[in-house]
Write a protein that holds these residues in place. Sequence first.
Motif, short mmCIF file in Angstrom:
data_model
loop_
_atom_site.label_atom_id
_atom_site.label_comp_id
_atom_site.label_asym_id
_atom_site.label_seq_id
_atom_site.Cartn_x
_atom_site.Cartn_y
_atom_site.Cartn_z
N ARG A 231 10.68 -10.28 -6.69
CA ARG A 231 11.14 -11.49 -7.37
C ARG A 231 10.39 -11.70 -8.69
O ARG A 231 10.98 -12.11 -9.69
CB ARG A 231 10.98 -12.70 -6.45
N ALA A 232 9.09 -11.44 -8.67
CA ALA A 232 8.31 -11.56 -9.90
C ALA A 232 8.79 -10.55 -10.95
O ALA A 232 8.91 -10.88 -12.14
CB ALA A 232 6.83 -11.34 -9.60
N LEU A 233 9.07 -9.34 -10.51
CA LEU A 233 9.54 -8.29 -11.41
C LEU A 233 10.89 -8.65 -12.02
O LEU A 233 11.09 -8.56 -13.24
CB LEU A 233 9.65 -6.97 -10.64
N PRO B 67 2.08 -3.74 -18.27
CA PRO B 67 0.86 -4.39 -17.76
C PRO B 67 1.15 -5.46 -16.72
O PRO B 67 0.41 -5.58 -15.73
CB PRO B 67 0.24 -5.01 -19.03
N PHE B 68 2.23 -6.23 -16.92
CA PHE B 68 2.58 -7.25 -15.93
C PHE B 68 2.88 -6.61 -14.58
O PHE B 68 2.36 -7.05 -13.54
CB PHE B 68 3.79 -8.06 -16.39
N ALA B 69 3.73 -5.59 -14.56
CA ALA B 69 4.10 -4.93 -13.31
C ALA B 69 2.87 -4.33 -12.63
O ALA B 69 2.69 -4.45 -11.41
CB ALA B 69 5.15 -3.86 -13.57
N TYR B 70 2.02 -3.70 -13.42
CA TYR B 70 0.83 -3.04 -12.86
C TYR B 70 -0.13 -4.06 -12.26
O TYR B 70 -0.55 -3.93 -11.10
CB TYR B 70 0.15 -2.22 -13.95
N TRP B 71 -0.49 -5.06 -13.04
CA TRP B 71 -1.49 -6.02 -12.56
C TRP B 71 -0.93 -6.94 -11.48
O TRP B 71 -1.67 -7.37 -10.60
CB TRP B 71 -2.06 -6.82 -13.73
N PRO C 40 0.79 -1.24 0.00
CA PRO C 40 0.00 0.00 0.00
C PRO C 40 0.81 1.28 0.00
O PRO C 40 0.43 2.25 -0.67
CB PRO C 40 -0.83 -0.12 1.28
N ASP C 41 1.94 1.32 0.71
CA ASP C 41 2.68 2.58 0.79
C ASP C 41 3.45 2.91 -0.49
O ASP C 41 4.05 3.98 -0.60
CB ASP C 41 3.62 2.61 2.00
N ALA C 42 3.42 2.02 -1.48
CA ALA C 42 4.05 2.30 -2.77
C ALA C 42 3.02 2.40 -3.89
O ALA C 42 3.38 2.49 -5.06
CB ALA C 42 5.06 1.22 -3.10
N ALA C 43 1.74 2.42 -3.54
CA ALA C 43 0.68 2.35 -4.55
C ALA C 43 0.71 3.52 -5.52
O ALA C 43 0.64 3.34 -6.74
CB ALA C 43 -0.68 2.26 -3.86
N ARG C 44 0.79 4.73 -5.00
CA ARG C 44 0.76 5.90 -5.88
C ARG C 44 2.01 5.95 -6.76
O ARG C 44 1.95 6.36 -7.92
CB ARG C 44 0.62 7.18 -5.05
N PHE C 45 3.14 5.55 -6.20
CA PHE C 45 4.38 5.52 -6.98
C PHE C 45 4.26 4.54 -8.14
O PHE C 45 4.60 4.87 -9.29
CB PHE C 45 5.54 5.12 -6.07
N VAL C 46 3.78 3.34 -7.88
CA VAL C 46 3.67 2.32 -8.93
C VAL C 46 2.64 2.74 -9.98
O VAL C 46 2.86 2.58 -11.19
CB VAL C 46 3.30 0.95 -8.33
N SER C 47 1.54 3.31 -9.53
CA SER C 47 0.52 3.77 -10.46
C SER C 47 1.08 4.83 -11.41
O SER C 47 0.88 4.76 -12.63
CB SER C 47 -0.67 4.34 -9.69
N GLY C 48 1.80 5.79 -10.85
CA GLY C 48 2.36 6.86 -11.67
C GLY C 48 3.49 6.39 -12.56
O GLY C 48 3.56 6.77 -13.74
N LEU C 49 4.37 5.55 -12.02
CA LEU C 49 5.53 5.11 -12.80
C LEU C 49 5.11 4.21 -13.97
O LEU C 49 5.66 4.33 -15.07
CB LEU C 49 6.53 4.37 -11.91
N THR C 50 4.16 3.33 -13.74
CA THR C 50 3.72 2.47 -14.84
C THR C 50 3.01 3.28 -15.93
O THR C 50 3.13 2.96 -17.12
CB THR C 50 2.79 1.35 -14.34
N LEU D 168 16.39 1.02 -16.47
CA LEU D 168 16.10 1.89 -15.33
C LEU D 168 14.71 1.64 -14.77
O LEU D 168 14.51 1.65 -13.55
CB LEU D 168 16.24 3.35 -15.76
N ARG D 169 13.74 1.40 -15.63
CA ARG D 169 12.36 1.23 -15.15
C ARG D 169 12.25 0.04 -14.20
O ARG D 169 11.52 0.09 -13.22
CB ARG D 169 11.40 1.07 -16.33
N VAL D 170 12.99 -1.03 -14.51
CA VAL D 170 12.97 -2.22 -13.64
C VAL D 170 13.51 -1.88 -12.27
O VAL D 170 12.90 -2.19 -11.23
CB VAL D 170 13.79 -3.37 -14.27
N LEU D 171 14.65 -1.22 -12.26
CA LEU D 171 15.35 -0.94 -11.00
C LEU D 171 14.65 0.15 -10.19
O LEU D 171 14.59 0.08 -8.96
CB LEU D 171 16.79 -0.56 -11.30
N TRP D 172 14.13 1.15 -10.87
CA TRP D 172 13.43 2.24 -10.17
C TRP D 172 12.14 1.72 -9.54
O TRP D 172 11.82 2.06 -8.40
CB TRP D 172 13.15 3.38 -11.14
#
Length: 245
Positions: free
Chosen positions: A184-186, A229-233, A44-54, A96-100
């Motif tokens: 690990r999935a990423l 899409p994989f990272a987001y879902w 949850p504490d990374a939700a907005r970051f992941v939403s914006g970055l994807t 970079l996208r993977v690591l960020w």
Amino acid sequence: MTKSFWHEVYYSDLQSPYALLVVPLAFLAWRAAVPTDESRATVPDAARFVSGLTLFFAVATLIDPLSTGPLLRTELLEDSFATTLIPFFFVLLGDLRVLWLAIGVARPERGLIRNLGWALGTALIVPVLAGVGYEITRWFVPDLHGQVLWMIHEFGFFVLCLFLSRVWVPLNLRYEPTRASFLRALFGFSAAYYALWLIADLFIVVGDLDLGWAIRIVPNQLYYSFWVPFAYWRFFSETSGKAVR
């Protein structure tokens, strides 16, 4: 079918850019129609970051094949330094996208800029080592196949993904299994397309087989079309109704 059939398909406009644009466009259309439900976030504490970055990288995914394909073939750029600079920029951006995303989920409290610095520094390791390794090898093998540079990079980032998944994640997220599972999935998804690229290039360079170009189409789709899409879902897959903190 001629020996170069798949080579011609690979370098056709159908394979790139057009086939690489379909899924990202569909994903962006879906994101426009369906707001992100942050209560479904794995972390949850990374939700907005992941939403914006994807969202950002979905747009970047559209720009990449257009910039490294039709744009570089224009009369203005085709014989310029841009033919090296632009592809390098997008390769670096793709790593970079993977690591960020990974460090942003692992340590969101560190802040956006600090995490970007870590991701950029880590992302530069592979291309720097690949470039140095390629030039050293050329001293001994002057007629070295140009694709070997990409093979070194592919192997390097594959190994980096394995290291981060098998060593870095357990050391840093030992008591945070949810974050660790997502990372690990990423890393696993990213390792998969780099492994396929490397296998394809071995067919091309070592075996001189046209089949290698056919295989290369698969990781291209994983990298351009399906990574976001994989990272987001995968991240927004919780069904427990947790609230964003």
